[in-house]
Design an enzyme around this catalytic site. Structure first.
Site, PDB file in Angstrom:
ATOM      1  N   HIS A 189       0.807  -1.232   0.000  1.00  0.00           N
ATOM      2  CA  HIS A 189       0.000   0.000   0.000  1.00  0.00           C
ATOM      3  C   HIS A 189       0.831   1.268   0.000  1.00  0.00           C
ATOM      4  CE1 HIS A 189      -3.935  -1.951   0.899  1.00  0.00           C
ATOM      5  NE2 HIS A 189      -3.154  -2.856   1.456  1.00  0.00           N
ATOM      6  N   THR A 231      -8.775   6.276  -1.772  1.00  0.00           N
ATOM      7  CA  THR A 231     -10.108   5.689  -1.885  1.00  0.00           C
ATOM      8  C   THR A 231     -11.180   6.737  -1.613  1.00  0.00           C
ATOM      9  OG1 THR A 231      -9.716   4.814   0.335  1.00  0.00           O
ATOM     10  CG2 THR A 231      -9.632   3.238  -1.488  1.00  0.00           C
ATOM     11  N   LYS A 283     -15.013   7.467  -3.331  1.00  0.00           N
ATOM     12  CA  LYS A 283     -16.255   7.720  -2.593  1.00  0.00           C
ATOM     13  C   LYS A 283     -16.852   9.053  -3.007  1.00  0.00           C
ATOM     14  CE  LYS A 283     -14.090   5.110   1.031  1.00  0.00           C
ATOM     15  NZ  LYS A 283     -13.140   5.207   2.168  1.00  0.00           N
TER      16      LYS A 283
HETATM   17  O1  NBY Z   1      -3.897   2.554   1.755  1.00  0.00           O
HETATM   18  C1  NBY Z   1      -3.292   3.733   2.219  1.00  0.00           C
HETATM   19  C2  NBY Z   1      -2.647   4.465   1.051  1.00  0.00           C
HETATM   20  O2  NBY Z   1      -1.973   5.614   1.527  1.00  0.00           O
HETATM   21  C3  NBY Z   1      -3.745   4.865   0.097  1.00  0.00           C
HETATM   22  O3  NBY Z   1      -3.203   5.473  -1.045  1.00  0.00           O
HETATM   23  C4  NBY Z   1      -4.529   3.630  -0.321  1.00  0.00           C
HETATM   24  O4  NBY Z   1      -5.651   3.995  -1.061  1.00  0.00           O
HETATM   25  C5  NBY Z   1      -4.995   2.849   0.902  1.00  0.00           C
HETATM   26  C6  NBY Z   1      -5.659   1.548   0.534  1.00  0.00           C
HETATM   27  O5  NBY Z   1      -4.885   0.847  -0.385  1.00  0.00           O
HETATM   28  N1  NBY Z   1      -2.347   3.389   3.247  1.00  0.00           N
HETATM   29  C7  NBY Z   1      -2.684   3.430   4.530  1.00  0.00           C
HETATM   30  O6  NBY Z   1      -3.808   3.749   4.901  1.00  0.00           O
HETATM   31  N2  NBY Z   1      -1.699   3.070   5.405  1.00  0.00           N
HETATM   32  C8  NBY Z   1      -1.847   2.989   6.737  1.00  0.00           C
HETATM   33  O7  NBY Z   1      -2.884   3.236   7.308  1.00  0.00           O
HETATM   34  C9  NBY Z   1      -0.658   2.593   7.540  1.00  0.00           C
HETATM   35  C10 NBY Z   1      -0.865   2.145   8.811  1.00  0.00           C
HETATM   36  C11 NBY Z   1       0.239   1.779   9.602  1.00  0.00           C
HETATM   37  C12 NBY Z   1       1.523   1.924   9.079  1.00  0.00           C
HETATM   38  C13 NBY Z   1       1.731   2.379   7.808  1.00  0.00           C
HETATM   39  C14 NBY Z   1       0.634   2.722   7.038  1.00  0.00           C
HETATM   40  N3  NBY Z   1       2.637   1.592   9.855  1.00  0.00           N
HETATM   41  O8  NBY Z   1       3.774   1.701   9.404  1.00  0.00           O
HETATM   42  O9  NBY Z   1       2.461   1.175  10.989  1.00  0.00           O
END
Ligand code: NBY
Length: 800
Positions: free
Chosen positions: A348, A642, A646
């Site tokens: 992601h 996303t 929406k």
């Molecule tokens: O995932 C998101 C992306 O930024 C977005 O572009 C995409 O549409 C979506 C679904 O594929 N990423 C995201 O939400 N990431 C996190 O929430 C996240 C949570 C924890 C950590 C890193 C990222 N972490 O390193 O702990």
């Protein structure tokens, strides 16, 4: 589900009586919600049982979607919708003098995630159930969800989210399905009589993993799948063993709170504990379930698919290896073949700082047996690939390197599929972040563009729109969103376009009422509602949006009597508590809001609304009211996005960079129906390669921009002396990492165009229609069907 209104009323009153030993008059909306929840579960119970039984008797291949985050939103209305009970329940309650809309507000919103990644997981569970896929979610039951956000003096303040305070009516504790997860201690391999080695453990810290199951109801199809969330507890023999308070706390802490950071990988032992805890428990329960119904492990990969949602659950790979070898006597080769066939991984992010790695010492100390297995995976990978690809590439891509366990690399090596979440993102994975592994395993890489469930984001969040669509094109789009395309026949139907603007107005009134109630601020409903809702990140560039607000502010102040198309700028965003810069931006937005909203010259023409505590439930009110969808990340940084989908489905026009799925949205709806702008990925990468980006040149070359940047530090905006300086420095001293200044001119040009275009409501609504019509392509059902066909190899219902 068929229940008559009369039957429902009888059942509901009986439920109230059983639960509270009192009459309706004596109950609160929360009491009523709980009673209603119990009743819905009772209605759905037979489906849930039948679904599980059918999967067993038919030997259906099961998909297990592992995610450290799930953001399901409130479930009452979603369950009523999918069970086809909304009307019956609404009427029944009304006849009892109750209001469904009041009761639904009493439900807590399980914030078991940070942002897009967790919400995607929830959309996909809904889609799996609705497509009759034998799909299960596997995650963590955090006692405290993502913090509740308050603003005090414009600063973000984080409060605990005690979402379980009144219990969770949708969950069932399944203590008989518990298992033990081991941490720490010592492990050694003991030769056995039959010549094999068996690991022996000493001094481990054992934790009991107790599952709580939540039913995931499919849409009008009598399927109910399961989301299994694990909670950490003292092992059952705890009464006979001494546990110090510190030991008890350590166990308690594992599932106490969601890690509230989506900006970088967490270098924290607790986080690694969480990851192993839910992956180990999940894999153990999968293997146990499989063994209860099959002999031997050879057919395991025919019966099971495990999906790794970002790297946080990657330990499913060594954990399955461990179980297959240590408990089920498989050879390494068989275990490895099964593991790779079963596993698939979604990436992601391309942000380097978000790629998870763990220091070997920490990893080995906490998970000694798992480390042995990872080290063996590493050894074999190096031995097999070095002769073919050379030591340099193999060194660069092996699971162990630089004293770290590299989770993304382990995920690719241990899976048969790795996918990005939009075409552009997948290309960047191949070319950049995972380029080395792409050379080794090109056939594993594929794209699966994200999708959203229109059941929640249109049918539930925007009933006036849903009804309007029904009246024109029939209601089959509710099952098959691709049919939204047929709306294009009404592009020139003035009556329909007027209806669309009436729908938008109604949704704006609802949002304005919420804003008045929560913020004490009046916003006009004839203004452009310009919406940016997402996590607060430098790369998402809320700052660029603030610059537009300042531009509009100066414009009004300079020419108070010149015409100005009214605007309301709406923000929703949480910043990770440790993300200093993001919090400075929050303060800036609030300070600008304060300046603008109270200026008598500006009046009602320009308002800035930053609604605290953005989450699924707020999104359901904000998104249907939006005219403009701000999707303005620096090209290459947003994997997909996303909220863009929406907002599109709710008829907002995208003001968007060519990033993530924006590219696909612009293509699907037609560029003339959106507002694309800004540097392309190629241009951004050219700057990187040449190292010749000079933010200062943009600042010096554009007086309007210079005035805005200077306003951060010259006292124009009261209350931001430190934050203003920090942001100013990020742009000019540290050369504007995310190209805000480079994109300013093209962004603002499109913003001006928006103000002009909005005045022709017919033309505007025609373009809104084009967006709604094209949004069906981004339905979660289609996305999940592609996962089912290409990756999981499981059958599913067809949409048409
Ligand atoms: O995932 C998101 C992306 O930024 C977005 O572009 C995409 O549409 C979506 C679904 O594929 N990423 C995201 O939400 N990431 C996190 O929430 C996240 C949570 C924890 C950590 C890193 C990222 N972490 O390193 O702990």
């Amino acid at each position: 589900m068929t229940v008559t209104c009369a039957q429902f009323k009888r059942d509901f009153l009986a439920e109230i009586k059983t639960l509270y030993a009192t009459t309706l008059n004596d109950t609160s909306p929360l009491d009523q919600l709980i009673a209603l929840g119990h009743l819905v579960r009772r209605y759905d119970g037979p489906n849930w049982a039948k679904t599980a039984r059918a999967y067993q008797t038919q030997h259906r291949k099961q998909v297990y979607y592992f995610s450290i985050e799930f953001l399901p939103g409130r479930l009452l209305m979603a369950n009523l919708l999918n069970l086809n009970l909304v009307t019956t329940v609404r009427h029944g309650l009304k006849e009892l003098g109750l209001d469904l809309d009041q009761i639904r507000q009493a439900e807590p919103d399980p914030a078991l995630g940070n942002g897009g990644l967790g919400r995607l997981a929830a959309c996909y569970l809904d889609a799996m159930a609705s497509l009759d896929i034998a799909g299960n979610g596997n995650g963590i039951r955090y006692r405290y969800g993502l913090f509740k956000q308050l603003f005090i003096n414009g600063y973000q303040v984080e409060m605990p989210d005690d979402w379980l305070r009144n219990g969770n009516v949708w969950e069932t504790r399944r203590e008989n399905k518990s298992c033990i997860v081991r941490f720490g201690g010592h492990v050694w391999l003991q030769p056995q009589a039959n010549g094999t080695l068996k690991p022996q453990y000493r001094d481990t810290d054992d934790v009991l993993a107790v599952p709580y199951d939540v039913g995931i109801v499919g849409y009008h199809n009598s399927v109910t799948n399961t989301l299994r969330l694990w909670s950490a507890e003292l092992p059952p023999n705890a009464d006979h063993t001494y546990y110090s308070q510190a030991q008890r706390d350590q166990i308690d802490d594992i599932t106490k709170v969601l890690y509230p950071d989506d900006s970088n990988s967490a270098g924290q032992a607790l986080r690694l504990r969480q990851e192993y805890f839910f992956t180990s428990a999940g894999v153990q329960s999968i293997v146990r379930h499989f063994c209860a119904h099959h002999h031997g492990m050879r057919t395991f990969a025919k019966q099971v698919a495990i999906h790794i949602n970002d790297t946080h659950p990657t330990l499913v790979i060594p954990e399955l290896m461990r179980l297959l070898m240590d408990e089920h006597h498989c050879s390494w080769d068989l275990a490895w073949a099964l593991t790779r066939q079963v596993m698939s991984y979604t990436n992601h992010t391309i942000l380097q700082e978000a790629l998870e790695t763990w220091p070997v010492a920490l990893f080995q100390g906490l998970l000694p047996r798992i480390y042995q297995i990872v080290a063996e995976i590493d050894r074999r990978y190096r031995a097999q690939k070095t002769p073919v690809f050379g030591a340099a590439l193999v060194d660069q891509t092996a699971p162990l390197g630089n004293g770290q366990v590299r989770m993304a690399y382990l995920a690719v090596i241990g899976s048969h599929s790795v996918n990005g979440v939009a075409p552009l993102h997948t290309e960047l994975l191949k070319k950049d972040v995972l380029h080395g592994l792409y050379q080794v395993y090109p056939e594993r890489f594929n794209n699966k563009t994200n999708g959203i469930t229109l059941r929640r984001w249109v049918q539930l969040a925007n009933p006036p729109l849903a009804r309007t669509l029904d009246a024109r094109i029939g209601n089959l789009w509710r099952r098959n969103p691709r049919l939204l395309k047929t709306l294009l026949a009404y592009q020139y139907d003035q009556g329909f376009l007027t209806e669309l603007s009436q729908v938008k107005l109604a949704n704006k009134q609802a949002l304005a009422a919420l804003v008045a109630q929560r913020l004490g601020l009046q916003i006009r409903t004839d203004a452009i509602y310009d919406v940016q809702v997402k996590r607060l990140h430098a790369y998402k560039r809320q700052l660029l949006h603030v610059f537009e607000i300042l531009r509009e502010y100066f414009q009004i102040k300079d020419q108070p009597t010149a015409p100005f198309v009214p605007r309301v700028h709406i923000f929703g965003a949480k910043a990770a508590p440790s993300y200093h810069y993001a919090k400075a931006i929050i303060k800036l937005i609030n300070a600008v809001a304060n300046l603008v909203n109270h200026d008598p010259v500006v009046g009602s023409r320009l308002k800035v609304v930053f609604i605290p505590n953005y989450g699924v439930s707020l999104a359901e009110v904000i998104i249907p009211a939006a005219d403009v969808s701000e999707q303005i990340s620096t090209a290459s940084k947003e994997a997909s996005g996303t909220s863009n989908m929406k907002l599109m489905a709710n008829g907002a026009l995208a003001l968007a960079t060519y990033d993530g799925a924006n590219v696909d949205i612009i293509q699907a709806a037609g560029a003339k129906n959106e507002y694309p702008f800004g540097l392309t990925v190629a241009e951004v990468y050219r700057y990187y390669q040449r190292g010749d980006y000079r933010a200062r040149d943009f600042y010096r070359g554009n007086p309007e921009l210079k005035r805005i940047v200077d306003s951060l530090v010259d006292g124009t905006i009261p209350g931001i002396s430190t934050e203003g300086r920090e942001i100013y420095d990020s742009l000019l001293r540290y050369n504007d990492e995310f190209f805000v200044l480079a994109d300013y001119a093209s962004y603002v040009a499109q913003q001006r165009q928006i103000s002009q275009d909005y005045q022709d409501q017919t033309a505007w609504q025609r373009r809104a229609l084009a967006n709604i019509a094209a949004s069906g392509a981004f339905g979660a059902d289609l996305a999940v069907a592609r996962y089912a066909d290409d990756i999981w190899q499981v059958p599913h219902d067809r949409l048409d």
